[in-house]
Design a protein around this motif. Structure first.
Motif, PDB file in Angstrom:
ATOM      1  N   SER A  39       0.842  -1.300  -0.021  1.00 38.94           N
ATOM      2  CA  SER A  39      -0.023  -0.098   0.016  1.00 38.94           C
ATOM      3  C   SER A  39       0.844   1.384   0.119  1.00 38.94           C
ATOM      4  O   SER A  39       2.008   1.449   0.534  1.00 38.94           O
ATOM      5  CB  SER A  39      -0.973  -0.061   1.072  1.00 38.94           C
ATOM      6  N   PRO A  45      -2.885   4.213  10.942  1.00 39.24           N
ATOM      7  CA  PRO A  45      -3.977   3.270  11.208  1.00 39.24           C
ATOM      8  C   PRO A  45      -4.898   3.417  12.734  1.00 39.24           C
ATOM      9  O   PRO A  45      -4.072   3.897  13.716  1.00 39.24           O
ATOM     10  CB  PRO A  45      -3.499   1.903  11.184  1.00 39.24           C
ATOM     11  N   SER A  69     -10.713  -1.237   8.998  1.00 40.95           N
ATOM     12  CA  SER A  69     -10.013  -0.787   7.832  1.00 40.95           C
ATOM     13  C   SER A  69      -9.300  -1.966   7.231  1.00 40.95           C
ATOM     14  O   SER A  69      -8.964  -2.985   7.802  1.00 40.95           O
ATOM     15  CB  SER A  69      -8.697  -0.184   8.405  1.00 40.95           C
ATOM     16  N   ASN A  71      -6.534  -2.010   5.315  1.00 35.56           N
ATOM     17  CA  ASN A  71      -5.182  -1.460   5.102  1.00 35.56           C
ATOM     18  C   ASN A  71      -4.480  -1.979   6.412  1.00 35.56           C
ATOM     19  O   ASN A  71      -3.221  -1.707   6.210  1.00 35.56           O
ATOM     20  CB  ASN A  71      -5.064   0.146   5.103  1.00 35.56           C
ATOM     21  N   ILE A  72      -5.103  -2.799   7.221  1.00 40.73           N
ATOM     22  CA  ILE A  72      -4.210  -3.309   8.393  1.00 40.73           C
ATOM     23  C   ILE A  72      -3.498  -4.431   8.009  1.00 40.73           C
ATOM     24  O   ILE A  72      -4.030  -5.417   7.230  1.00 40.73           O
ATOM     25  CB  ILE A  72      -5.231  -3.750   9.488  1.00 40.73           C
ATOM     26  N   TYR A  93      -3.407 -10.100  10.442  1.00 43.55           N
ATOM     27  CA  TYR A  93      -4.861  -9.139  10.383  1.00 43.55           C
ATOM     28  C   TYR A  93      -5.791 -10.201  10.341  1.00 43.55           C
ATOM     29  O   TYR A  93      -7.018  -9.773  10.696  1.00 43.55           O
ATOM     30  CB  TYR A  93      -4.801  -8.550   8.816  1.00 43.55           C
ATOM     31  N   THR A 115      -1.387  -1.289  15.839  1.00 42.55           N
ATOM     32  CA  THR A 115      -1.770  -1.907  14.717  1.00 42.55           C
ATOM     33  C   THR A 115      -0.734  -1.286  13.507  1.00 42.55           C
ATOM     34  O   THR A 115      -0.113  -0.221  13.531  1.00 42.55           O
ATOM     35  CB  THR A 115      -3.073  -1.440  14.299  1.00 42.55           C
ATOM     36  N   SER A 117      -0.099  -0.749   9.281  1.00 40.30           N
ATOM     37  CA  SER A 117      -0.733  -0.773   8.079  1.00 40.30           C
ATOM     38  C   SER A 117       0.264  -1.534   7.034  1.00 40.30           C
ATOM     39  O   SER A 117       1.234  -1.859   7.247  1.00 40.30           O
ATOM     40  CB  SER A 117      -0.996   0.725   7.521  1.00 40.30           C
ATOM     41  N   ARG A 118      -0.447  -1.509   5.820  1.00 47.14           N
ATOM     42  CA  ARG A 118       0.172  -2.439   4.781  1.00 47.14           C
ATOM     43  C   ARG A 118       1.377  -1.362   4.286  1.00 47.14           C
ATOM     44  O   ARG A 118       2.097  -1.659   3.279  1.00 47.14           O
ATOM     45  CB  ARG A 118      -0.989  -2.706   3.689  1.00 47.14           C
ATOM     46  N   SER A 123       0.242   2.510  14.369  1.00 44.77           N
ATOM     47  CA  SER A 123      -0.863   3.381  14.974  1.00 44.77           C
ATOM     48  C   SER A 123      -0.199   3.837  16.398  1.00 44.77           C
ATOM     49  O   SER A 123       1.137   3.460  16.687  1.00 44.77           O
ATOM     50  CB  SER A 123      -1.890   2.317  15.451  1.00 44.77           C
TER      51      SER A 123
END
Length: 414
Positions: A39, A45, A69, A71-72, A93, A115, A117-118, A123
């Protein structure tokens, strides 16, 4: 012939097209697989919520709800398991639980959850407190018992959960005048019982502590112990004590070859005659009464390693009678069983090939292991004996003939 080649070429071309289509399909599937950090969305996130903790021995399961989401990529847990060691655990995920483990003791520990993201953006942190139960290595430690044994010490402990732990023996080193690591025994069996040899029969300070795969270390039990005296019995005093129940000799491999010092595999050893059935046994006179500590056997090496008539399971029986009377011994009996003039000194199984290969298909390292000989320990509570009888229950080749190259006996002469 040309016609056949034509059809073959067309079939081959069709197969190549099919393989290409399959590969293309697989590639398209991987393009959407959520574990690939592809991503470009750099948005931070959201955090996990609805956190619950389920503690267990030395660790905890933390469950949570993920932010809404696509995108996690994963959840990251960061924590310290002791004063020195930091660990981190990732959870996909696709799950709602992260396992944090390896904590040194039963007390509260902070765990920080993120968390990710991709696009590898983390986070905000979420702090969680876990309170693991007593770790497994600490459950083993109070059960440790260390006692003197022939040429060293015997170590026993209980590991009821069958977890991977290490028993570390330390001993006073005469040169450094410090307690140094002398032996490391790693196991996951429930009942631990082994001996460490090679020490003279003089008082020495010994200690044992327990460790785990995370590097945690228990406190140390320290004792002053004097190992029991042990020496190799003089083979020149050994002699045949042929009994009616003993096996017939095969191929001229007479019993005295069992103590002639030759283990190369090209010389003679002891060999029973095929076709005479069980018991497969021999009896000999040690020439002296001795409390035995161990019997080292040298099985037939080279292409016979873990094969043919090499003993796989066997027992040693002994007698201290002046002229023990022959008796047919049971094929199965607990240690300490007395039958006539004979007592069961131990039931044994030869270890599997160190290589892990199937017996009969072993390698040079396995052959070298056999040629080095293997010690089989006799309990320090066993009585002195003057005569030994080897009773072979089963061989690696599962036949009705047994063979050995050499036997070396250790103990304390009386």
């Amino acid at each position: 012939m040309k016609k056949i080649n034509k059809y073959f070429a067309k079939a081959l071309f069709s197969l190549q097209i099919l393989v290409f289509v399959c590969l293309l399909s697989a590639c398209k599937k991987n393009d959407g697989y959520n574990t690939e950090p592809i991503s470009t969305d750099k948005t931070k996130p959201g955090v996990v919520t609805n956190i619950k903790v389920d503690n267990y021995h030395g660790g905890a399961y933390i469950t949570y709800s993920l932010p809404n989401s696509d995108n996690i990529l994963y959840v990251l847990a960061q924590y310290k398991i002791n004063d020195k060691t930091s660990r981190e655990t990732k959870s996909s995920y696709y799950t709602d639980t992260v396992n944090v483990e390896g904590f040194a003791t039963n007390k509260p520990y902070d765990v920080t959850l993120y968390t990710v993201s991709r696009a590898n953006v983390k986070s905000d942190p979420v702090k969680v407190v876990v309170n693991p139960d007593v770790p497994y290595y600490k459950l083993v430690k109070p059960t440790v018992v260390i006692t003197k044994d022939f040429g060293g010490v015997n170590i026993q402990a209980l590991n009821p959960f069958k977890k991977a732990i290490g028993m570390i023996l330390i001993a006073m080193d005469n040169s450094t005048q410090r307690l140094e690591v002398s032996d490391q025994h790693y196991t996951n069996v429930d009942s631990i019982n082994y001996s460490v040899r090679g020490f003279p029969s003089v008082e020495r300070k010994f200690g044992v502590y327990v460790t785990d795969k995370f590097g945690n270390i228990s406190d140390t039990t320290i004792l002053d112990l004097t190992p029991l005296f042990e020496t190799q019995l003089d083979k020149t005093k050994f002699s045949v004590y042929k009994q009616p129940s003993d096996s017939e000799i095969g191929y001229g491999w007479d019993l005295p070859y069992l103590w002639d010092g030759k283990v190369d595999g090209y010389s003679n050893g002891w060999h029973t005659n095929p076709g005479t059935g069980k018991p497969m046994q021999c009896t000999f006179n040690l020439g002296i009464s001795a409390q035995l500590s161990r019997v080292k056997i040298y099985e037939r090496p080279l292409e016979y390693a873990f094969f043919h008539g090499n003993p796989k399971s066997f027992s040693w029986w002994g007698s201290n009678a002046a002229s023990p009377v022959d008796v047919v011994l049971p094929q199965s009996a607990p240690v300490g069983t007395v039958v006539g003039d004979w007592i069961n000194l131990g039931n044994y199984r030869y270890p599997n090939p160190p290589s892990g290969l199937t017996p009969g298909f072993t390698n040079a390292a396995d052959e070298a292991f056999v040629k080095e000989g293997v010690d089989f320990l006799v309990s320090a509570s066993a009585p002195p004996v003057h005569y030994l009888r080897l009773l072979v229950h089963d061989t690696w080749g599962k036949g009705d003939a047994a063979h050995l190259m050499e036997v070396t006996v250790f103990g304390k002469p009386q």
